[in-house]
Each structure stands twice: as structure tokens, then as C-alpha cells.
Design an enzyme around this catalytic site. Structure first.
Site, short mmCIF file in Angstrom:
data_model
loop_
_atom_site.label_atom_id
_atom_site.label_comp_id
_atom_site.label_asym_id
_atom_site.label_seq_id
_atom_site.Cartn_x
_atom_site.Cartn_y
_atom_site.Cartn_z
N GLU A 24 -24.65 111.47 58.00
CA GLU A 24 -25.70 110.49 57.73
C GLU A 24 -25.16 109.39 56.83
OE1 GLU A 24 -29.26 112.04 55.99
OE2 GLU A 24 -29.58 113.56 57.55
N GLU B 22 -28.44 119.96 54.00
CA GLU B 22 -28.42 119.83 52.54
C GLU B 22 -29.00 121.07 51.86
OE1 GLU B 22 -30.13 116.07 51.41
OE2 GLU B 22 -28.56 114.92 52.44
#
Length: 471
Positions: free
Chosen positions: A287, A140
Site C-alpha cells: 500500500e 497490519e
């Protein structure tokens, strides 16, 4: 992530709406679906697990691998390239994604030599005995460490060059996981687009992924979509629960019906890529999950909801359900996460995303019967509910009092002179009472919690003449 409600209200007059709608209509009608399909790995879609290590008393690498085998977990993602775990995975059939932590991006993105050294130490040293399938470069980065963003693609390209030099570039893919928030206006999916300020990085990244046949890695959490859009996004849509047609989300532009939030999120990624003329990169969900416990600000972080989400997620993937836009294309998903990371900082939910406690006992029992043997071990074995270690006596006593009182557990065996009175301590008595209540409730989801002081185990806690109800 922008609220979905604002998406509906603002799109009618948006020029961007017209552009993206036309693009996604072309996507649906021009055979590009087939093009994406052809680039997907021929392997079957799978469910893997993320393994975080902020866990007190984490299993040893050897015990961890034995546990993965017991649970029939065939795909794992590490947040680093732990040498002991990679050694323990050798000569197993477990496939692993290794990761470059964010704090190593600067060195790797600035030096081809450093990148080659990283590949030598963390990939070549273990492959093919350890089945490394991909490298996740950072995590991220574009939303958490934007200062490192300019080095992201150079780091990926340097690592890829090192893979080419080792002749591993066709065996091991390389990409970087993104947060869902890099996509703006995600619903309806046909209007979705990448944050345009990130396009100078995202577009060349997508071109690299296309050239190398690597997936776009996305961390997608319907839990956060629901929490940020309560009153707009129904809980049932977020949990994959069966819906009546009137409750399905409908994309007004494509007229596609969405029965769950995750499919809508995945299709928003495909439409965002199409908006940049990239049509041959598949989505890998690195995820997704649901927390089983939270503080007062997260009332939907419960065992029941976590069990429902993850159980239905597994079924959804293994049923090859695809998405409304790509019914023929099912994204593989890595559940976040294998263990509760009890050492993580608040909020409470941060430490409660795991399927299992650090000692390998399940937080809850997944309902995955009919989906093969993946994570199905504890749905058939006898299970018991006992008091957790390290809980203070006063808290345990309060839970014990509730179980034997309002909970109507059978506590006769822990009275003085009875078979389970000894050892005469609150933990032993609480464990018996918890198990009595748990078995009385049919071992249902949420019946072994007692405000977070109980846990499920497959080890029979009976001792001597004391026979626990679960036996």
C-alpha cells in the site's frame, strides 16, 4: 511512527546507533546487495492497485474487470477472496493478491483443516484460470490486532502447507502486510530497527519468508510521515518532486542521498531486516498513496498533491529507479487505492484515497505520459467536468455562482433562451459552468473540484443543441 526529528537528536550517543551503523556498513560493502538481488523475482517491477469495496454502487465484477483492462492495470490486490471477482478475472492476464481478513486468523491459525479448506475454496478453485500470485494473510496485524499476533505465523504456515499439498507453493507466495510503524527510528535508514518487542514474531516470520522466497509486505505512506513530521520532512521530499542537492535528505552514516521519503522508508526496512541477519528477503509495497481530500486537520490532502504523488510514484517505479541503498532493486508498489470508498467512516480523508470514483470516473488525471499505457487512458482522451450526483441544490448553486462569478467561466449558454438553458435545473447549469471553467483552466489538476461537488468524466455531457465547452 517516531518523528524523524527525534531520530537525529538522539543517535549520537546511542550504542544502538553504532551497532546498526556497522551492520548497514557491512551490508553495503560485503556483497549482500547482490545476494538480495539474486532472490528477487526476475519479473519487471510493476505498479498495481488495491481494490477496496466500501463503495456505493460498486461496478459489477464483469464491469470492474473490463475497467481494469481499459486502464491497462495488470496487478490488483483484494482485501478478501471475493468469488465473483475471482471468477470475472479468469482467463485474463491480470494478476491478483487474495487476502485472509484479520477476523479469519483465529480459525485458520488453530486448524490445519480450516487452512486447507480456505486454500481449496479460495485458491485451488480458481487457479490457474485466475492468476493468483500471492496470499496476504491478515493486514497490519502486529499494530492493529496484537491479540492475534501469536496466531499469525501458525496461520501462514498452515496455509503454506496447504499450498504444498496442492503443489502450488512455487507459484503462489504467502506473506502478511505490515504498517511502517513496526520500524522504529526510520531515518536515517542506517539506524532503523524493528520494534524489539515484536522480534519474537518478526524474526521467525522473516526466516519463513527467506525459506519460501516470499516478500516482506509493507504498507508505506510518505503522507503520514510528512503529516507527523511537518517542519522536519519537506512536502517536496514526500511528493517525489525534483530537489536541489541542499534539500536532499542525507544519511550521515552511509552518506547516501535521499531525494524522496518512500526510498528512505524502503531502505529502513532493508536495514531493519539486516539487523536481524536476514538479507535475502525483498520488499513489496502493498500500500502507498495520498488522499485527495481531507478535513481542516488534513490541509495537505488535496487533489494536486494526490495527483503529484501518485503520478511521480508510477514514474519512479517504472523507471527502475531503485533506492540509494539498492539502486539495482526496485520494489513493486500497489497504489492505495483504485476507488474512493465513500462508505468509510470519518475522517474525511478515509473516503478519498481513490484514483477513481465508484462509477469509474477519475478523481483527477494522472500525469503518467511516457510510462507506457498503465493508467494512461484518461490522460489523452477528451475529458469534461460535471456536477456529481446526490449533491443538494443549495451547495450546487453556491458552486455555480462562484464559477460564473469569480471563476470567470463563460455562462452565457445557460441563460434563458440559450442552447444549454434546458433542462432548467441547477445541476445541468452547474455542469455546464464547471466544464467551462475546467476547460478554461486547461483541464489542470484541481480545476474540477468546486469543494468536492464536481467530478471528471470521459463521457461527453452535450445533449441536443447544447454543446459543452469540452467538445
Amino acid at each position: 511512527m517516531k518523528k524523524w526529528s527525534s531520530s537525529f537528536s538522539s543517535m549520537a550517543d546511542s550504542k544502538l546507533f553504532l551497532l546498526v551503523f556497522l551492520l548497514c556498513t557491512v551490508l553495503a560493502e560485503s556483497g549482500i546487495v547482490a545476494e538480495v538481488k539474486q532472490t528477487q523475482s526476475r519479473g519487471e517491477p510493476f505498479v498495481g492497485v488495491n481494490i477496496g469495496t466500501d463503495v456505493s454502487n460498486l461496478l459489477s465484477p464483469a464491469d470492474l474487470v473490463a475497467f481494469l483492462k481499459l486502464q491497462d492495470i495488470g496487478h490488483v490486490r483484494l482485501y478478501d477472496a471475493d468469488p465473483d471477482i475471482l471468477k470475472a478475472l479468469a482467463r485474463t492476464k491480470i494478476r491478483v493478491i487474495v487476502s485472509v481478513p484479520n477476523n479469519q486468523l483465529l480459525a485458520i491459525g488453530s486448524s490445519n483443516v480450516t487452512a486447507a479448506t480456505w486454500i481449496g475454496r479460495n485458491v485451488v478453485a480458481y487457479y490457474p484460470e485466475t492468476l493468483i500470485t500471492a496470499i496476504a494473510v491478515g493486514d497490519e496485524v502486529l499494530t492493529t490486532v496484537l491479540s492475534s499476533a501469536p496466531l499469525l505465523l501458525p496461520a501462514i504456515e498452515a496455509l503454506y502447507s496447504a499450498l504444498v499439498a496442492a503443489n502450488l507453493h512455487t507459484e503462489i507466495k504467502i506473506s502478511t502486510p505490515h504498517a511502517a510503524s513496526i520500524i522504529l527510528d526510520p531515518f536515517p535508514p542506517s539506524q532503523a530497527f524493528f520494534n524489539q518487542t515484536l522480534n519474537p514474531i518478526i524474526l521467525p516470520l522473516l526466516q519463513f519468508l527467506s525459506k519460501t522466497g516470499s516478500p516482506l509486505m509493507m504498507n508505506l505512506y510518505p503522507y503520514y510521515v510528512f503529516m507527523q513530521n511537518k517542519g522536519v520532512v519537506p512536502l517536496d521530499n514526500s511528493l517525489f518532486k525534483p530537489l536541489t542537492p541542499s534539500k536532499e535528505m542525507v544519511d550521515p552514516n552511509t552518506l547516501l542521498h535521499y531525494t524522496n521519503v518512500l526510498d528512505a522508508m524502503i531502505d529502513s526496512v532493508y536495514c531493519s531486516m539486516k539487523n536481524l541477519n536476514v538479507t535475502d528477503v525483498t520488499v513489496l509495497v502493498t500500500e502507498s498513496g495520498w488522499p485527495s481530500r481531507g478535513d481542516s486537520k488534513e490541509p495537505y490532502a488535496t487533489i494536486d498533491n494526490a495527483d503529484t504523488y501518485n503520478s511521480n510514484l508510477i514514474k519512479h517505479v517504472l523507471d527502475h529507479s531503485g533506492t540509494p541503498l539498492h539502486p539495482e532493486l526496485t520494489s513493486s508498489v500497489y497504489i492505495y487505492e483504485l476507488f474512493n470508498e465513500d462508505l468509510r467512516s470519518p475522517p474525511v480523508s478515509e473516503a478519498n484515497w481513490g484514483l477513481f470514483h465508484g462509477n469509474s470516473t477519475p478523481v483527477y488525471l494522472l500525469h503518467v505520459s511516457g510510462s507506457g499505457t498503465f493508467l494512461a487512458n484518461d490522460t489523452t482522451n477528451q475529458t469534461y467536468c460535471i456536477a456529481m450526483d446526490g449533491v443538494d441544490a443549495r451547495t450546487l448553486q453556491a458552486a455555480l455562482d462562484w464559477a460564473c462569478g469569480p471563476g470567470r467561466a463563460n455562462c452565457s449558454e445557460i441563460q434563458p433562451g440559450e442552447g444549454c438553458y434546458q433542462p432548467n435545473n441547477v445541476k445541468n447549469h452547474a455542469s455546464y459552468a464547471f466544464d467551462s471553467y475546467y476547460q478554461k483552466e486547461g483541464r489542470g489538476s484541481g480545476s474540477c473540484d468546486f469543494k468536492g461537488v464536481a467530478m471528471i468524466t470521459t463521457t461527453d455531457p452535450s445533449h441536443g443543441s447544447c454543446i459543452f465547452p469540452g467538445r
